[in-house]
Design an enzyme around this catalytic site. Structure first.
Site, PDB file in Angstrom:
ATOM      1  N   GLY A  21       0.849  -1.200   0.000  1.00 33.49           N
ATOM      2  CA  GLY A  21       0.000   0.000   0.000  1.00 33.49           C
ATOM      3  C   GLY A  21       0.880   1.243   0.000  1.00 33.49           C
ATOM      4  O   GLY A  21       0.524   2.272   0.577  1.00 33.49           O
ATOM      5  N   ALA A  22       2.041   1.127  -0.671  1.00 31.02           N
ATOM      6  CA  ALA A  22       3.051   2.189  -0.586  1.00 31.02           C
ATOM      7  C   ALA A  22       2.649   3.486  -1.282  1.00 31.02           C
ATOM      8  O   ALA A  22       3.264   4.522  -1.035  1.00 31.02           O
ATOM      9  CB  ALA A  22       4.364   1.674  -1.168  1.00 31.02           C
ATOM     10  N   LEU A  26      -1.795   6.643   3.904  1.00 31.58           N
ATOM     11  CA  LEU A  26      -1.055   6.419   5.145  1.00 31.58           C
ATOM     12  C   LEU A  26       0.457   6.413   4.878  1.00 31.58           C
ATOM     13  O   LEU A  26       1.227   7.033   5.599  1.00 31.58           O
ATOM     14  CB  LEU A  26      -1.491   5.085   5.766  1.00 31.58           C
ATOM     15  CG  LEU A  26      -0.719   4.653   7.003  1.00 31.58           C
ATOM     16  CD1 LEU A  26      -1.044   5.572   8.174  1.00 31.58           C
ATOM     17  CD2 LEU A  26      -1.033   3.213   7.371  1.00 31.58           C
ATOM     18  N   ARG A  55      -0.141  -1.726  -6.221  1.00 29.69           N
ATOM     19  CA  ARG A  55      -0.654  -2.251  -7.489  1.00 29.69           C
ATOM     20  C   ARG A  55      -0.221  -1.427  -8.696  1.00 29.69           C
ATOM     21  O   ARG A  55      -0.114  -1.951  -9.792  1.00 29.69           O
ATOM     22  CB  ARG A  55      -2.185  -2.314  -7.440  1.00 29.69           C
ATOM     23  CG  ARG A  55      -2.674  -3.477  -6.598  1.00 29.69           C
ATOM     24  CD  ARG A  55      -4.157  -3.508  -6.507  1.00 29.69           C
ATOM     25  NE  ARG A  55      -4.656  -2.259  -5.930  1.00 29.69           N
ATOM     26  CZ  ARG A  55      -5.914  -2.054  -5.586  1.00 29.69           C
ATOM     27  NH1 ARG A  55      -6.802  -2.995  -5.766  1.00 29.69           N
ATOM     28  NH2 ARG A  55      -6.300  -0.909  -5.064  1.00 29.69           N
ATOM     29  N   ASP A 188      -1.340   1.396  17.125  1.00 29.39           N
ATOM     30  CA  ASP A 188      -2.276   2.496  17.344  1.00 29.39           C
ATOM     31  C   ASP A 188      -1.348   3.673  17.602  1.00 29.39           C
ATOM     32  O   ASP A 188      -0.742   3.766  18.678  1.00 29.39           O
ATOM     33  CB  ASP A 188      -3.167   2.234  18.561  1.00 29.39           C
ATOM     34  CG  ASP A 188      -4.154   3.375  18.784  1.00 29.39           C
ATOM     35  OD1 ASP A 188      -3.767   4.528  18.551  1.00 29.39           O
ATOM     36  OD2 ASP A 188      -5.300   3.121  19.188  1.00 29.39           O
ATOM     37  N   HIS A 189      -1.213   4.548  16.617  1.00 26.01           N
ATOM     38  CA  HIS A 189      -0.120   5.526  16.711  1.00 26.01           C
ATOM     39  C   HIS A 189      -0.277   6.487  17.892  1.00 26.01           C
ATOM     40  O   HIS A 189       0.693   7.104  18.316  1.00 26.01           O
ATOM     41  CB  HIS A 189       0.064   6.283  15.387  1.00 26.01           C
ATOM     42  CG  HIS A 189      -0.923   7.377  15.147  1.00 26.01           C
ATOM     43  ND1 HIS A 189      -2.163   7.171  14.621  1.00 26.01           N
ATOM     44  CD2 HIS A 189      -0.842   8.706  15.366  1.00 26.01           C
ATOM     45  CE1 HIS A 189      -2.796   8.321  14.530  1.00 26.01           C
ATOM     46  NE2 HIS A 189      -2.028   9.278  14.964  1.00 26.01           N
ATOM     47  N   ASP A 246     -13.181   4.535  13.367  1.00 20.66           N
ATOM     48  CA  ASP A 246     -11.896   5.134  12.992  1.00 20.66           C
ATOM     49  C   ASP A 246     -11.148   5.670  14.207  1.00 20.66           C
ATOM     50  O   ASP A 246      -9.928   5.671  14.238  1.00 20.66           O
ATOM     51  CB  ASP A 246     -12.149   6.279  11.997  1.00 20.66           C
ATOM     52  CG  ASP A 246     -10.862   6.964  11.543  1.00 20.66           C
ATOM     53  OD1 ASP A 246      -9.934   6.236  11.145  1.00 20.66           O
ATOM     54  OD2 ASP A 246     -10.777   8.209  11.590  1.00 20.66           O
ATOM     55  N   HIS A 251      -8.203   4.810  19.275  1.00 18.81           N
ATOM     56  CA  HIS A 251      -7.466   5.888  19.953  1.00 18.81           C
ATOM     57  C   HIS A 251      -8.108   6.297  21.286  1.00 18.81           C
ATOM     58  O   HIS A 251      -7.440   6.367  22.312  1.00 18.81           O
ATOM     59  CB  HIS A 251      -7.388   7.134  19.061  1.00 18.81           C
ATOM     60  CG  HIS A 251      -6.740   6.902  17.733  1.00 18.81           C
ATOM     61  ND1 HIS A 251      -5.727   6.000  17.549  1.00 18.81           N
ATOM     62  CD2 HIS A 251      -6.958   7.453  16.507  1.00 18.81           C
ATOM     63  CE1 HIS A 251      -5.349   6.010  16.282  1.00 18.81           C
ATOM     64  NE2 HIS A 251      -6.084   6.881  15.626  1.00 18.81           N
TER      65      HIS A 251
HETATM   66  C1  BG6 Z   1      -5.978   8.362  12.311  1.00 15.20           C
HETATM   67  C2  BG6 Z   1      -7.414   8.491  11.835  1.00 15.20           C
HETATM   68  O1  BG6 Z   1      -5.808   7.121  12.944  1.00 15.20           O
HETATM   69  O2  BG6 Z   1      -5.710   9.396  13.235  1.00 15.20           O
HETATM   70  C3  BG6 Z   1      -7.634   9.862  11.207  1.00 15.20           C
HETATM   71  O3  BG6 Z   1      -7.667   7.477  10.884  1.00 15.20           O
HETATM   72  C4  BG6 Z   1      -7.202  10.956  12.152  1.00 15.20           C
HETATM   73  O4  BG6 Z   1      -8.989  10.015  10.826  1.00 15.20           O
HETATM   74  C5  BG6 Z   1      -5.804  10.699  12.688  1.00 15.20           C
HETATM   75  O5  BG6 Z   1      -7.247  12.180  11.449  1.00 15.20           O
HETATM   76  C6  BG6 Z   1      -5.442  11.688  13.779  1.00 15.20           C
HETATM   77  O6  BG6 Z   1      -4.121  11.493  14.181  1.00 15.20           O
HETATM   78  P1  BG6 Z   1      -3.264  12.669  14.781  1.00 15.20           P
HETATM   79  O7  BG6 Z   1      -1.985  12.040  15.188  1.00 15.20           O
HETATM   80  O8  BG6 Z   1      -3.108  13.680  13.680  1.00 15.20           O
HETATM   81  O9  BG6 Z   1      -4.043  13.240  15.908  1.00 15.20           O
END
Ligand code: BG6
Length: 494
Positions: A21-22, A26, A55, A188-189, A246, A251
């Protein structure tokens, strides 16, 4: 978690990341820019390669041009260094196109560096095709590590993992056919954000907070993640997903677990996961009636004209839940958690609001008691604030709220890697502390809400872009005799 000393360890390793998915959003917005910053800061292994896979039929040069567009820099030396590490292959991991070539590419790289690079497969693809992708990786034995050492490949999967409990379980089953838990990095960033990690330090390294971190002293908790931006180019994904899946399921619930958990026995993957699951499993399930009265789903005006959004879409871009944790510590304390797109500004914070107790001594000095608050702020700036009551200077006694602040920017004069940079280093180092375990408990709590919402209850509340969300959200909290504290209590102002 990768610590300063671990950077030297990371640098001594060899690694190859295959990013499926490069060419997607994301990869371009988060993954490649983060790898660029890490290259610039000289934090990556000497032997390091990124193989972009997607792809699109692109020549390497075309792909590099695409990546360049997403990176803002005038540091040509750093760019050249970074670019030399990036390659591209046309491959479709879900349809098994060219996966054998991916395998051969890695083998060749291994021969080239005469070493065993850590193999990492980053699934930056739609989660709807995860199942097929996992099967294909397994069929091509890409779950195995290099030939020289017993070093197993790692796989990185993004949120939302599944669409609901059933699909999440199914995905885990397929994933576990080929990959052990030690190989799986569920990202989960938010957990890579510095202030989020600091919640552990705030709560468990400061003896002063633990005695008051409970329902005897805390009136309620507000977790807010307000976004200024909209859905941007992600209409197709977002319209199928919505704010609940989402943002809330991952989060916001993750932030909730960190604020609410009991102290983990050790600072490691097992202990932290265990404590998080305890919190999620203690969430009081919401029945239909409660979902109708204690949640708000909203959509910003103009959403229906966004690209790739159905013209009659009922997808929510705003979500608010008032929920309760049924355990000794939190019994009776409401947690208001909310997120929304196209709001007035970017504010992400956790605010603990303390009970209002006026000592007799000050009865005559204020009209109404002013509660204390603790603000853990992630955006727009990072820091922690405590709202205290102080005597206003001057003759007589007048009391006023004041903020005591710790701001990352002023307290630490060191660069603060962004969340993705941090987590990418952890993946290379093999540290899963900040990654998630199987995601069941959160789906179990969210699924009934999703079902009631999908049946049209409560009504979808339309809100103005640039506002603080639907009026229903204000009504909900006012009904409880409370008010929204973010952005009111914004700290560490620039
Ligand atoms: C992502 C969501 O995980 O986090 C997005 O899919 C959201 O919809 C984003 O905008 C927000 O991340 P951050 O780090 O900019 O607060």
């Amino acid at each position: 978690m990768a610590q300063a000393g671990d950077i030297e360890k990371v640098k001594s390793l060899s690694a190859i990341f295959v990013i499926f998915g490069a060419t997607g959003d994301l990869s371009r917005k988060k993954i490649f820019p983060s790898f660029f910053e890490l290259t610039k800061a000289n934090m990556l292994p000497k032997n390091f390669r990124i193989l972009g896979a997607a792809r699109s039929k692109l020549a390497r040069k075309e792909f590099i041009d695409l990546v360049r567009e997403s990176i803002t820099t005038d540091d040509t030396t750093a760019w050249k260094k970074f670019e030399s590490k990036v390659d591209y292959i046309t491959a479709d991991v879900a349809e098994d196109v060219n996966l054998d070539k991916v395998g051969k590419y890695i083998d060749n790289y291994e021969n080239e560096i005469e070493n065993c690079p850590q193999r990492v497969f980053y699934m930056a693809i739609a989660n709807t095709i995860y199942e097929k992708a996992f099967e294909n990786l397994g069929m091509h034995e890409l779950n195995k590590g290099c030939k020289i050492h017993d070093c197993k490949a790692r796989i990185v999967v993004e949120k939302p993992f599944g669409q609901n409990l059933e699909t999440a379980i199914r995905l885990d089953e397929v994933l576990n056919k080929y990959f052990t838990e030690e190989q799986i990095y569920r990202i989960d960033h938010f957990l890579g954000k510095e202030t989020v990690q600091n919640i552990f330090a705030l709560r468990f390294a400061n003896e002063i907070f633990e005695p008051i971190w409970n329902n005897h002293y805390i009136d309620h908790v507000q977790i807010t993640a307000a976004e200024f931006g909209g859905i941007e180019r992600r209409g197709a994904f977002y319209d199928q997903t919505g704010a609940l899946r989402d943002f809330v399921q991952n989060h916001l619930l993750q932030l909730l677990t960190l604020v609410a958990m009991e102290v983990p026995e050790k600072f490691n993957r097992e202990s932290i996961r265990k404590r998080k699951i305890e919190v999620l499993e203690s969430l009081r399930p919401m029945d239909e009636e409660e979902i109708k009265t204690s949640t708000v789903r909203g959509q910003y005006e103009g959403y229906l004209t966004e690209d790739n959004v159905a013209t009659s879409s009922k997808t929510e871009t705003y979500a608010l839940l008032k929920l309760f944790i049924e355990n000794k510590r939190w019994q009776g304390v409401p947690f208001y958690i909310r997120t929304g797109k196209r709001l007035t500004g970017k504010v992400t914070s956790i605010i603990l609001s303390f009970k209002e107790k006026t000592h007799k001594l000050f009865e005559n000095f204020w009209e109404q008691p002013m509660p204390n608050h603790i603000t853990i702020q992630i955006d727009p700036t990072e820091g922690i604030g405590i709202r205290l009551i102080a005597k206003k200077p001057g003759v007589g006694t007048q009391l006023e709220p004041v903020d005591m602040e710790f701001c990352y920017k002023t307290s630490f004069d060191i660069p603060n890697p962004n969340a993705y940079e941090r987590l990418l280093l952890d993946i290379i180092a093999g540290d899963q502390t900040l990654f998630l375990g199987p995601i069941r408990a959160s789906w179990k709590f969210i699924d009934p809400i999703r079902n009631v919402w999908d049946n049209g209850k409560p009504e979808l509340a339309v809100y103005k872009q640039g506002s603080w969300g639907p009026e229903e959200a204000n009504k909900l909290i006012k009904r409880d005799g409370r008010e929204w504290l973010a952005p009111l209590l914004t700290i560490c102002k620039i």
